[in-house]
Design a protein around this motif. Structure first.
Motif, mmCIF file in Angstrom:
data_model
loop_
_atom_site.group_PDB
_atom_site.id
_atom_site.type_symbol
_atom_site.label_atom_id
_atom_site.label_comp_id
_atom_site.label_asym_id
_atom_site.label_seq_id
_atom_site.Cartn_x
_atom_site.Cartn_y
_atom_site.Cartn_z
ATOM 1 N N ALA A 1 0.794 -1.231 0.000
ATOM 2 C CA ALA A 1 0.000 0.000 0.000
ATOM 3 C C ALA A 1 0.830 1.287 0.000
ATOM 4 O O ALA A 1 0.436 2.265 -0.611
ATOM 5 C CB ALA A 1 -0.981 0.006 1.162
ATOM 6 N N GLU B 1 0.153 1.106 -5.192
ATOM 7 C CA GLU B 1 -1.304 1.161 -5.122
ATOM 8 C C GLU B 1 -1.860 2.079 -6.209
ATOM 9 O O GLU B 1 -2.883 1.776 -6.841
ATOM 10 C CB GLU B 1 -1.671 1.694 -3.734
ATOM 11 C CG GLU B 1 -3.105 1.574 -3.346
ATOM 12 C CD GLU B 1 -3.314 2.144 -1.928
ATOM 13 O OE1 GLU B 1 -4.192 1.641 -1.229
ATOM 14 O OE2 GLU B 1 -2.602 3.095 -1.539
ATOM 15 N N ASN C 1 -0.272 -7.479 -6.022
ATOM 16 C CA ASN C 1 -0.067 -7.167 -4.601
ATOM 17 C C ASN C 1 0.977 -8.046 -3.921
ATOM 18 O O ASN C 1 1.314 -7.828 -2.772
ATOM 19 C CB ASN C 1 -1.401 -7.236 -3.851
ATOM 20 C CG ASN C 1 -2.251 -6.001 -4.136
ATOM 21 O OD1 ASN C 1 -1.734 -4.893 -4.228
ATOM 22 N ND2 ASN C 1 -3.556 -6.196 -4.301
#
Lengths: 163, 163
Positions: free
Chosen positions: A7, B15, B106
């Motif tokens: 993130a 992200e 991810n």
């Protein structure tokens, strides 16, 4: 939902983005060069703009938009400042803009990239999104140029040839 | 030459890149939808591939390439695994790949993005460059799809409509 490890991770550095963009600009330059003089200014498909017009759009965004971001100037977008008559006019301006883009891009900090700016008084997005838009818009229009070249029976440059 | 202040700064986070890519994928999905069934599989200009073929290419890269990066698998590129017969087949697979892309993207760390990987046993570049290539290649081919649509007298979706 748990926060992923990625993130807050960096995808790429500013230096890498600039190199990437200038690589794309080298390829677009080759596409401009690949058009015969007349077709560059006149050939089109389905009522779209000839590739010279698309090149003028790209030239009217890149360096000028970056200068707007650096100067906090929200002046409207215009293509009026540049009216090329020949392929050589376009290529010359293209090469001048290479330095302009480097000059202004390097004045935009990491923090600024995340701030919202109302580009051309019209496109209110984070600065990094605006810059991605410049690159994407160039790839998009150049893809159209590839179809024009194929329709003219001309082999376009390799998509992966950037430097 | 002095080192610029931006040399080690972040352009965007992982992200943000993923959101950007999925926004582009939404737009490409709209372009697929905009084609009439027959023209999606048959229409082309200048000997290029019909848009269905270009969509199959995009589907054969994204999630599969990311999985290859994560698994360190250098298996060759192939489009043989997916032979859609209808627009619906393509759209269904397109939507499945959305989750596959999120899943594998991810799992790629900031450090990994800077490492070189020989994608498909053929494209040896830093991982972040390979991923940019997936996005750029999609924009490039979709730009060709815009010309096909215009040549068919169909208004393409707005370039800036991503979500």
């Amino acid at each position: 939902m748990t926060t992923t490890a990625t993130a807050t991770q960096q995808f790429m550095s500013t230096e890498q983005l600039l190199k990437h963009w200038q690589g794309h600009r080298n390829l677009t330059r080759r596409v401009i060069e690949a058009f015969p003089e007349k077709e560059l200014f006149e050939f089109s498909i389905g009522g779209m703009r000839p590739f010279a017009k698309l090149a003028v759009e790209l030239i009217s965004i890149g360096g000028i938009a970056l200068k707007g971001i650096v100067d906090n100037n929200m002046e409207a977008y215009t293509e009026e400042g540049f009216n090329p008559k020949t392929k050589e006019d376009i290529l010359k301006k293209w090469d001048e803009e290479t330095g302009v883009i480097n000059h202004y891009f390097n004045q935009i900090s990491e923090e600024r990239l995340q701030e919202t700016f109302n580009l051309f008084g019209q496109y209110e997005f984070p600065v990094y999104e605006n810059i991605l838009y410049f690159v994407d818009n160039e790839i998009h229009h150049r893809g159209q140029g590839y179809v024009y070249l194929r329709a003219l029976g001309i082999e376009p440059p390799f998509f992966w040839e950037r430097f």
